[in-house]
Design a protein around this motif. Sequence first.
Motif, short mmCIF file in Angstrom:
data_model
loop_
_atom_site.label_atom_id
_atom_site.label_comp_id
_atom_site.label_asym_id
_atom_site.label_seq_id
_atom_site.Cartn_x
_atom_site.Cartn_y
_atom_site.Cartn_z
N ASP A 26 0.63 -1.23 -0.14
CA ASP A 26 0.08 0.09 0.02
C ASP A 26 0.69 1.22 0.02
O ASP A 26 0.30 2.34 -0.52
N GLU A 27 2.26 1.23 0.66
CA GLU A 27 2.85 2.57 0.90
C GLU A 27 3.92 2.62 0.22
O GLU A 27 4.54 3.51 -0.23
N LEU A 28 4.63 1.24 -0.18
CA LEU A 28 5.91 1.50 -0.95
C LEU A 28 5.77 0.52 -2.32
O LEU A 28 5.12 -0.28 -2.52
N LEU A 29 6.83 0.89 -3.19
CA LEU A 29 7.09 0.06 -4.51
C LEU A 29 8.63 0.01 -4.65
O LEU A 29 9.45 0.87 -4.11
N VAL A 48 3.52 7.90 -1.95
CA VAL A 48 3.07 9.17 -1.89
C VAL A 48 4.24 10.08 -2.23
O VAL A 48 5.45 9.48 -2.39
N HIS A 49 3.98 11.10 -2.92
CA HIS A 49 5.07 12.01 -3.47
C HIS A 49 5.61 12.78 -2.50
O HIS A 49 4.96 13.79 -1.98
N VAL A 50 7.07 12.56 -2.32
CA VAL A 50 7.50 13.44 -1.27
C VAL A 50 9.23 13.56 -1.86
O VAL A 50 9.68 12.62 -2.36
N ALA A 51 9.39 14.87 -2.30
CA ALA A 51 10.43 15.03 -3.34
C ALA A 51 11.83 14.61 -2.86
O ALA A 51 12.46 14.11 -3.67
N MET A 52 12.12 14.71 -1.71
CA MET A 52 13.38 14.58 -0.93
C MET A 52 13.42 14.03 0.44
O MET A 52 12.71 14.49 1.26
N LEU A 53 14.48 13.67 0.86
CA LEU A 53 14.55 13.25 2.16
C LEU A 53 14.49 14.38 3.24
O LEU A 53 14.02 14.14 4.50
N SER A 54 15.12 15.46 2.85
CA SER A 54 14.87 16.70 3.63
C SER A 54 13.39 17.37 3.84
O SER A 54 13.15 18.29 4.73
N ASP A 55 12.55 16.70 3.00
CA ASP A 55 11.17 17.14 2.98
C ASP A 55 10.26 16.23 3.93
O ASP A 55 9.15 16.41 4.11
N VAL A 56 11.03 15.10 4.47
CA VAL A 56 10.01 14.26 5.19
C VAL A 56 9.57 14.76 6.51
O VAL A 56 10.06 15.65 7.16
N GLN A 57 8.26 14.19 6.88
CA GLN A 57 7.51 14.78 8.10
C GLN A 57 7.36 13.72 9.03
O GLN A 57 7.30 12.60 8.84
N PRO A 58 6.90 14.02 10.41
CA PRO A 58 6.84 12.84 11.50
C PRO A 58 5.88 11.77 10.90
O PRO A 58 6.02 10.68 11.30
N GLU A 59 4.93 12.13 10.31
CA GLU A 59 3.79 11.27 9.85
C GLU A 59 4.26 10.16 8.56
O GLU A 59 3.81 9.34 8.66
N HIS A 60 5.55 10.47 8.41
CA HIS A 60 6.18 9.54 7.23
C HIS A 60 7.09 8.41 8.00
O HIS A 60 7.80 7.72 7.44
N GLN A 61 7.26 8.52 9.28
CA GLN A 61 8.00 7.72 9.98
C GLN A 61 7.86 6.40 9.67
O GLN A 61 8.74 5.50 9.72
N LEU A 64 9.07 5.26 6.19
CA LEU A 64 10.54 5.33 6.18
C LEU A 64 11.29 4.31 6.85
O LEU A 64 12.16 3.65 6.28
N GLY A 65 10.50 3.79 7.94
CA GLY A 65 11.16 2.72 8.51
C GLY A 65 10.87 1.20 7.82
O GLY A 65 12.02 0.44 7.73
N LYS A 66 9.89 1.40 7.09
CA LYS A 66 9.62 0.17 6.36
C LYS A 66 10.66 0.06 5.24
O LYS A 66 10.94 -1.09 4.61
N MET A 67 11.13 0.98 4.53
CA MET A 67 12.02 1.15 3.38
C MET A 67 13.19 0.32 3.98
O MET A 67 13.98 -0.09 3.12
N LEU A 68 13.74 0.76 5.08
CA LEU A 68 14.89 0.19 5.51
C LEU A 68 14.97 -1.40 6.03
O LEU A 68 15.64 -2.18 5.62
#
Length: 115
Positions: A26-29, A48-61, A64-68
Amino acid sequence: MSHDPNCIFCKIATGQIPGRKAYEDDELLAFHDIHPWAPVHLLIIPKVHVAMLSDVQPEHQSWLGKMLLLAPRLMKEQGVSNGFRTVINTGADGGQEVYHLHMHVYGGPRPWLKG
Ligand code: 5GP
Ligand code: ZN
């Protein structure tokens, strides 16, 4: 979910242009880089479109963890058994070319084209 109609990775995420997919939820590709630097070169992106890592917000946590968490799992599935590299380029000085947050994961026997 928010997409940018001009963004190439949003177009891959929504199926408007093809990508060789390695994983989807649902969240990742995850898909294979079109110009691989290594025998296995995946890109993991949020849908979801987030341009770059410096744009991430707490609600993306959460994603972001799932990516790793996904990186080692996919490398194992791709047969990579001797280590891999993970890279997130951010902004102009970070060498970012596509402005939709993505994590490069590359592995396989060396020598690699880059890195
Ligand atoms: P960056 O320099 O932004 O971190 O990396 C962008 C990556 O996206 C590059 O490695 C490039 O080869 C890859 N890429 C650019 N356009 C496409 C595309 O249309 N499809 C796929 N699969 N990869 C792409
Ligand atoms: Zn995008």
